[in-house]
Enzyme design. Structure first.
Site, PDB file in Angstrom:
ATOM      1  N   GLU C  31       0.849  -1.197   0.000  1.00 10.83           N
ATOM      2  CA  GLU C  31       0.000   0.000   0.000  1.00 10.83           C
ATOM      3  C   GLU C  31       0.886   1.249   0.000  1.00 10.83           C
ATOM      4  O   GLU C  31       1.850   1.313   0.747  1.00 10.83           O
ATOM      5  CB  GLU C  31      -0.898  -0.039   1.254  1.00 10.83           C
ATOM      6  CG  GLU C  31      -1.581   1.266   1.625  1.00 10.83           C
ATOM      7  CD  GLU C  31      -2.514   1.817   0.557  1.00 10.83           C
ATOM      8  OE1 GLU C  31      -3.308   1.043  -0.013  1.00 10.83           O
ATOM      9  OE2 GLU C  31      -2.427   3.038   0.276  1.00 10.83           O
ATOM     10  N   HIS C  49     -25.604  -0.816  -1.600  1.00 10.15           N
ATOM     11  CA  HIS C  49     -26.629  -0.712  -2.633  1.00 10.15           C
ATOM     12  C   HIS C  49     -27.340  -2.047  -2.806  1.00 10.15           C
ATOM     13  O   HIS C  49     -26.696  -3.093  -2.798  1.00 10.15           O
ATOM     14  CB  HIS C  49     -25.988  -0.317  -3.967  1.00 10.15           C
ATOM     15  CG  HIS C  49     -25.476   1.089  -3.988  1.00 10.15           C
ATOM     16  ND1 HIS C  49     -26.280   2.160  -4.290  1.00 10.15           N
ATOM     17  CD2 HIS C  49     -24.247   1.592  -3.733  1.00 10.15           C
ATOM     18  CE1 HIS C  49     -25.556   3.281  -4.231  1.00 10.15           C
ATOM     19  NE2 HIS C  49     -24.315   2.957  -3.887  1.00 10.15           N
ATOM     20  N   LYS C 249     -28.330  13.178 -12.803  1.00  8.74           N
ATOM     21  CA  LYS C 249     -28.252  12.312 -11.638  1.00  8.74           C
ATOM     22  C   LYS C 249     -28.252  13.183 -10.389  1.00  8.74           C
ATOM     23  O   LYS C 249     -27.570  14.192 -10.328  1.00  8.74           O
ATOM     24  CB  LYS C 249     -26.942  11.521 -11.737  1.00  8.74           C
ATOM     25  CG  LYS C 249     -26.895  10.273 -10.901  1.00  8.74           C
ATOM     26  CD  LYS C 249     -25.705   9.435 -11.369  1.00  8.74           C
ATOM     27  CE  LYS C 249     -25.304   8.279 -10.518  1.00  8.74           C
ATOM     28  NZ  LYS C 249     -25.866   7.961  -9.284  1.00  8.74           N
ATOM     29  N   SER C 337     -18.582   3.098  -7.523  1.00 12.06           N
ATOM     30  CA  SER C 337     -19.864   2.683  -6.971  1.00 12.06           C
ATOM     31  C   SER C 337     -20.552   1.737  -7.948  1.00 12.06           C
ATOM     32  O   SER C 337     -20.579   2.025  -9.147  1.00 12.06           O
ATOM     33  CB  SER C 337     -20.746   3.907  -6.728  1.00 12.06           C
ATOM     34  OG  SER C 337     -22.010   3.510  -6.286  1.00 12.06           O
ATOM     35  N   SER C 341     -20.270  -1.975  -1.928  1.00  9.34           N
ATOM     36  CA  SER C 341     -21.279  -3.026  -1.748  1.00  9.34           C
ATOM     37  C   SER C 341     -20.802  -4.334  -2.354  1.00  9.34           C
ATOM     38  O   SER C 341     -21.132  -5.412  -1.878  1.00  9.34           O
ATOM     39  CB  SER C 341     -22.589  -2.635  -2.436  1.00  9.34           C
ATOM     40  OG  SER C 341     -22.855  -1.274  -2.275  1.00  9.34           O
ATOM     41  N   CYS C 401     -17.045  14.779  21.984  1.00 10.82           N
ATOM     42  CA  CYS C 401     -18.194  14.829  21.062  1.00 10.82           C
ATOM     43  C   CYS C 401     -18.713  13.429  20.758  1.00 10.82           C
ATOM     44  O   CYS C 401     -19.909  13.197  20.709  1.00 10.82           O
ATOM     45  CB  CYS C 401     -17.813  15.524  19.761  1.00 10.82           C
ATOM     46  SG  CYS C 401     -17.292  17.221  19.976  1.00 10.82           S
ATOM     47  N   CYS C 436     -16.910  19.001  17.037  1.00  5.57           N
ATOM     48  CA  CYS C 436     -15.833  19.984  17.185  1.00  5.57           C
ATOM     49  C   CYS C 436     -14.654  19.620  16.298  1.00  5.57           C
ATOM     50  O   CYS C 436     -13.662  20.337  16.240  1.00  5.57           O
ATOM     51  CB  CYS C 436     -15.425  20.162  18.642  1.00  5.57           C
ATOM     52  SG  CYS C 436     -14.119  19.083  19.222  1.00  5.57           S
TER      53      CYS C 436
END
Lengths: 421, 123, 487
Positions: C31, C49, C249, C337, C341, C401, C436
């Site tokens: 990576e 999806h 879209k 996309s 999924s 938070c 925050c």
């Protein structure tokens, strides 16, 4: 479950002053819950001087001002739990908190004073486009790093927002060896004190650009530069006015927001303008026995007023705990009139109020030669002249109980500015 | 020698634009102020501008890495950065007490540098 | 020499690694960034999806439907946040009704179950914040939301636990054929493997084109988003899409698994593979498009905005398989996309492909489950009390938070493939992801990172590389004669 007469959530200037005044008013079973490892709140990182002129008639640094109250609380022996986070407040005033030492625990409080302070508006809420690299700090975060940890977040700095923290950090970063290139302010005026503009910027030759904002942030890993542009009357960037600044740091000082997540979850009604609780003249919220003061209630300009307000909340809580001061049969709402953004309190109970109460408010713009008028049914109750008012400074007007009792049919009280024609 | 200087009053949000006339370094008149505070401020600021300096110093053996310090009185504005330079190699040893003098005479100003808070020893 | 080298530790690469870990093979994931989930996998819609959108018969449609069916069980096995909140496609004009019906048909043809056409009234009853001029819509009951970081990290940790090696901070710069396979050049030294899997996201086209004459065009397309505070999380219950129609879209408005509200994305071509900046125009477009489908969108609650790149292949299809003229080089490209999924199905498909090529046998002792980072907030009061009593670090809240404790942050850093930076901590446990945006907890998380990693504070980064948070210590720039001193 443990019980405690008065639980104060927050050990900053508001919480400490509330604790002291509640003690002085007779409450003996008090606990202050503080999330940090020491008392004093944000004052600990505000090492500049200028605090306490009203309260102590001398000019103190933030830690010194906090120190005065910490000392009082110690002398009175009021218990303060440090490193303790309040997780939840129930409408029945059960406080759920947690710390390393005590674990997860609950306290049934007789009364609660909310004193959690505020937080800074972050880059996301400002919707500044661009990359999201390291080197974008809210001014307060930078202040903590520089003033409490001794670290310099960057060397070439642009500041957006000319609130006092931004101005003060421009000076602090300069003194510690960074180069502050410019302070940009979206509005046509600064929300900071004149004194800070002169002593934090002018002293070091740092330019202040009013009606300017950051429209782009460059640099994928660390900030490499920002683009400033002038804005028009609708605060929209004007094409063609872009200016590029090479820098490794962008500090944001663009407003403070009362931290009311705990209050909201408990069912405390909040004010749409201040984002703090709606309180009456006793600084009591819609939940009986739950009071609020300091920056969690509304953002203050001077800590001296926080202390004063918190002391009033402490007295109100004491009265509540002693069984006195039940709400009367009638409260009169306070309305923010012309030129006034909000009032704290938002309502008064003329029966249970003190002989005189302070109504604090902020104005909507910079106005010269105005009168502040509190009126009832068209009749002025109080009128005072102000040479200048500005949104950066909190204003106040005092209401007398006798005046309100004399108005049995009053439906509302309006606080407004009267401008010269 | 006659001289004219302009400055902004810091007394209140009015920010009056002050014009100060000097003769041989002494103030002869102040104009543009709305109140007395402006006059006082201008007379001081043009002749000998001074400031409180606050900064941090590293702490050795403390439960905190640094301590905030301030000058016990105002120092000449023109010496602010020199004052910081003068303390850049200074380290304080814990415990530190609020009010403790960490430098007797800062940068030849005759003004002391004092701690504004306690820093306990590291346990 | 590895049997398999997977390029990219995004959701596809780690899903493949996790599936391949079932077999007897030496596997390495390489990576370019310092952590898993640093590219497209970290900045997307976080949607599972249902699978009605892709062209029937396409690989995209098949893998989407299959992947979305696998995710609920995987979420349990690998302990990552997933919620089956269902999605709604809104039709905003009468003229678009035929398109809605054909979408419904396409969904059924793709094998999507739980599709239902809804009237205007039914939609408004389900989602009162939808615009009142909605015409009709379709519900997809199998639609869901997932934590994209959580899923990616879960795949990676489970793969690592099953013996997969990870090398971070090594960007692939070239390939050489060897007798046995490939020599992969990186800016951090060469690696050799019999099979290379190219799961490099927006870089997959570039890498493919280094070894193959049959060029791929992967074009980065940016999408910008608003993320809103928890206070706005209940604004909608379903994931709300606009039916693609006359106005192009639209954008989606969806709750997230952590209770925030997410709005976006637009789609905009960009010049570089690093253009993950937001723009005023792009964010304005997102706002306008969102207001085409919902009303009273509480944009005052925006806590951050961000942009991600889609690895768009010009044919809008997943390119999965061995490059025809580069044996042993398996592409996993054009994963836009519904890539998130589809990830589990992509992982399975590629793993089986590699298995068959290398004739791999099942490995004994494959551990299919993984325990995620403990979330104390999900415990009962008593359980949490016991936890804090056992380990006091869980009693110390660092990020107020999101209510994240030191215990969770330490876990995020200490576990295999642990966090090395502020963003790494944020993606794993959400410290700094709240309203925050790290204003309070940043210095504290930095201290914890410095202490755990055994590095000075000045070396703590936001996201690896040159993203250091600090420039130095106070007054360190005051050298003699540096010009400082004159006011």
């Amino acid at each position: 479950m443990e019980r405690c007469d008065l639980v104060i959530t927050g050990g900053g200037p508001a919480g400490l002053a509330a604790a002291v005044s509640a003690w002085e008013a007779g409450v003996r079973d008090i606990v202050v819950l503080e999330r940090d490892q020491e008392l004093g709140g944000i004052l600990n990182q505000c090492i500049h001087s200028g605090f306490g002129l009203h309260t102590f008639q001398e000019e103190l640094t933030g830690p010194e001002y906090a120190g005065r109250y910490v000392e009082k609380v110690r002398r009175l022996g009021i218990p303060c739990l440090l490193d303790t986070m309040v997780l939840e407040l129930s409408p029945e005033k059960v406080v759920t908190a947690m710390s390393r030492e005590r674990g997860l625990f609950q306290i049934q409080a007789g009364a609660v004073i909310l004193a959690m302070g505020c937080r800074e508006r972050a880059r996301g809420a400002l919707r500044i486009p661009g990359f999201r690299p390291a080197g974008i700090y809210s001014a307060g975060t930078a202040q903590r790093l520089v003033n409490m940890e001794g670290f310099l977040p960057g060397r070439e700095v642009v500041v957006l927002g000319s609130g006092d923290i931004g101005l003060i950090m421009a000076r602090r970063m300069t003194l510690e060896g960074a180069k502050v290139h410019v302070v940009a302010e979206l509005l046509p005026y600064s929300g900071g004190l004149k004194r800070n503009i002169v002593q934090c910027l002018d002293d070091f030759g740092i330019p202040l650009k009013l009606s300017h904002t950051v429209i782009d942030i460059q640099g994928r890993e660390r900030v490499e530069g920002v683009t400033l542009a002038e804005v028009d009357a609708n605060l929209r960037p004007i094409p063609g006015t872009e200016e590029h600044y090479r820098c490794d740091t962008l500090l944001l000082s663009c407003g403070l927001i009362p931290e009311n997540e705990l209050s909201r979850a408990a069912g405390v009604a909040l004010h749409p303008t201040t984002a703090g609780p709606l309180v009456d003249e006793s600084l009591e919220t819609n939940l009986p026995g739950v009071f609020a003061c300091g920056n969690v209630l509304h953002v203050h300009d001077l800590v001296d007023f926080v202390s004063e307000e918190a002391a009033a909340a402490g007295r109100s809580a004491a009265r509540f705990l002693s069984g006195g001061g039940a709400r009367g049969h009638r409260t009169i709402p306070l309305r923010a009139g012309k030129g006034v953004r909000y009032t704290v309190p938002a309502a008064v109970d003329p029966v249970r109020m003190d002989e005189e109460i302070v109504v604090r408010f902020r104005v909507a713009g910079v106005y010269q030669d105005v009168s502040v008028v509190a009126s009832c049914g068209g009749e002025p109750l109080v009128r005072k002249k102000r040479m200048i008012v500005s949104p950066g400074e909190m204003e106040e007007v005092r209401l007398k109980r006798a005046d309100l009792l004399a108005q049995p049919d009053a439906e509302e009280i309006t606080v407004a500015l009267e401008m010269k024609a | 020698m006659r001289e004219s200087r302009e400055l902004i009053c810091i007394g209140c949000p009015m920010g009056c634009q002050l014009r100060v006339q000097l003769e041989d370094g002494a103030v002869t008149s102040v104009e543009g102020n709305t109140c007395k505070r402006g006059d006082t401020y201008a007379r001081r600021e043009v002749v000998n501008p001074t400031r409180i300096l606050t900064t941090t110093l590293p702490v050795r053996g403390g439960c905190r890495p640094t301590v905030a310090v301030k000058t016990a009185g105002e120092v000449p504005k023109t010496l602010l950065l020199d004052c910081v330079r003068a303390v850049r190699s200074l380290t304080v040893i814990a415990p530190v007490r609020a009010g403790e003098v960490v430098c007797e005479d800062l940068c030849g100003t005759g003004i002391a540098l004092i701690a504004v808070r306690d820093v306990e020893e590291k346990k | 020499m590895y049997d398999i080298l997977i390029i990219g530790a995004g959701v596809s690469g780690t899903a493949i690694a996790r599936e391949l870990a079932r077999y007897e093979a030496s596997i390495c994931v390489v990576e370019r960034c310092e952590d898993v989930c640093c590219g497209t996998s970290k900045a997307n819609s976080a949607i599972v999806h249902a699978g009605f959108d892709a062209r029937t018969g396409s690989l995209m449609a098949r893998l989407n439907v299959e992947g979305s069916r696998m995710i609920p069980q995987l979420a349990r096995e690998l302990d990552f946040p997933y919620r089956n909140n269902g999605s709604l496609v809104l039709c905003m004009s009468e003229e678009d009704l035929p398109a809605l019906h054909s979408l419904y048909e396409r969904g059924r043809n793709n094998g999507v179950t739980g599709l239902r056409l809804l009237s205007r009234e039914e939609i408004l009853a389900l989602e009162p914040n939808v615009r009142e001029d909605v015409t009709a819509g379709m519900e997809a009951a199998t639609g869901g939301i997932v934590c994209p970081f959580g899923m990616n990290v879960a795949f990676a940790e489970n793969a690592a636990e099953n013996g997969v090696e990870f090398r971070f901070g090594a960007a692939v710069t070239g390939f050489q054929r060897t007798a046995d396979g490939w020599r992969v050049l990186t800016d951090n030294g060469p690696l050799e493997a019999r099979i290379v899997v190219n799961a490099a996201g927006v870089y997959a086209g570039e890498l493919h084109n280094m070894v193959s004459e049959r060029k791929l065009r992967v074009i980065p397309r940016r999408g910008e988003y608003y993320l809103l505070d928890h206070a706005a999380g209940g604004f909608v219950g379903h994931t709300i899409f606009q039916l693609p129609g006359q106005n192009g879209k639209g954008v989606l408005v969806t709750p997230t698994v952590h209770g925030n509200l997410l709005v976006g994305p637009n789609a905009c071509g960009v010049d570089t593979l690093e253009s993950v900046n937001t723009t005023a125009a792009g964010l304005e477009e997102v706002r306008q498009k969102a207001e085409n489908i919902v009303r009273n969108l509480p944009l005052g609650q925006v806590i951050t905005s961000f942009a991600g790149l889609r690895a768009h292949e010009e044919g809008h299809e997943f390119i999965i398989g061995e490059a025809e003229d580069a044996p042993g080089f398996i592409d996993c490209a054009g994963i836009e996309s519904p890539g998130l999924s589809s990830a589990p199905a992509i992982g399975k498909m590629v793993a089986e492909m590699v298995r068959d090529k290398l004739l791999l046998s099942q490995r004994k002792g494959f551990k299919a489950t993984r325990k995620g980072i403990l979330n104390p907030a999900a415990l009962s009061f008593e359980e949490r009390q016991k936890l804090v009593a056992r380990d006091s670090a869980y009693g110390h809240v660092v990020c107020r938070c999101e209510g994240i404790t030191e215990g969770e942050i330490l876990d995020a850093i200490r576990r295999p493939l642990g966090a090395r930076s502020l963003d790494g901590v944020k993606r794993r446990v959400r410290a700094g992801m709240g309203r925050c945006q790290g204003g309070f907890c940043t210095p504290r998380v930095m201290e914890i990172l410095a202490s755990e990693l055994g590095i000075p504070m000045e070396e703590v980064t936001k996201c690896g590389g040159r993203s250091r948070m600090l420039a130095g210590v106070n007054k360190d720039g005051y050298a003699e004669g540096d010009g400082h001193g004159a006011v």
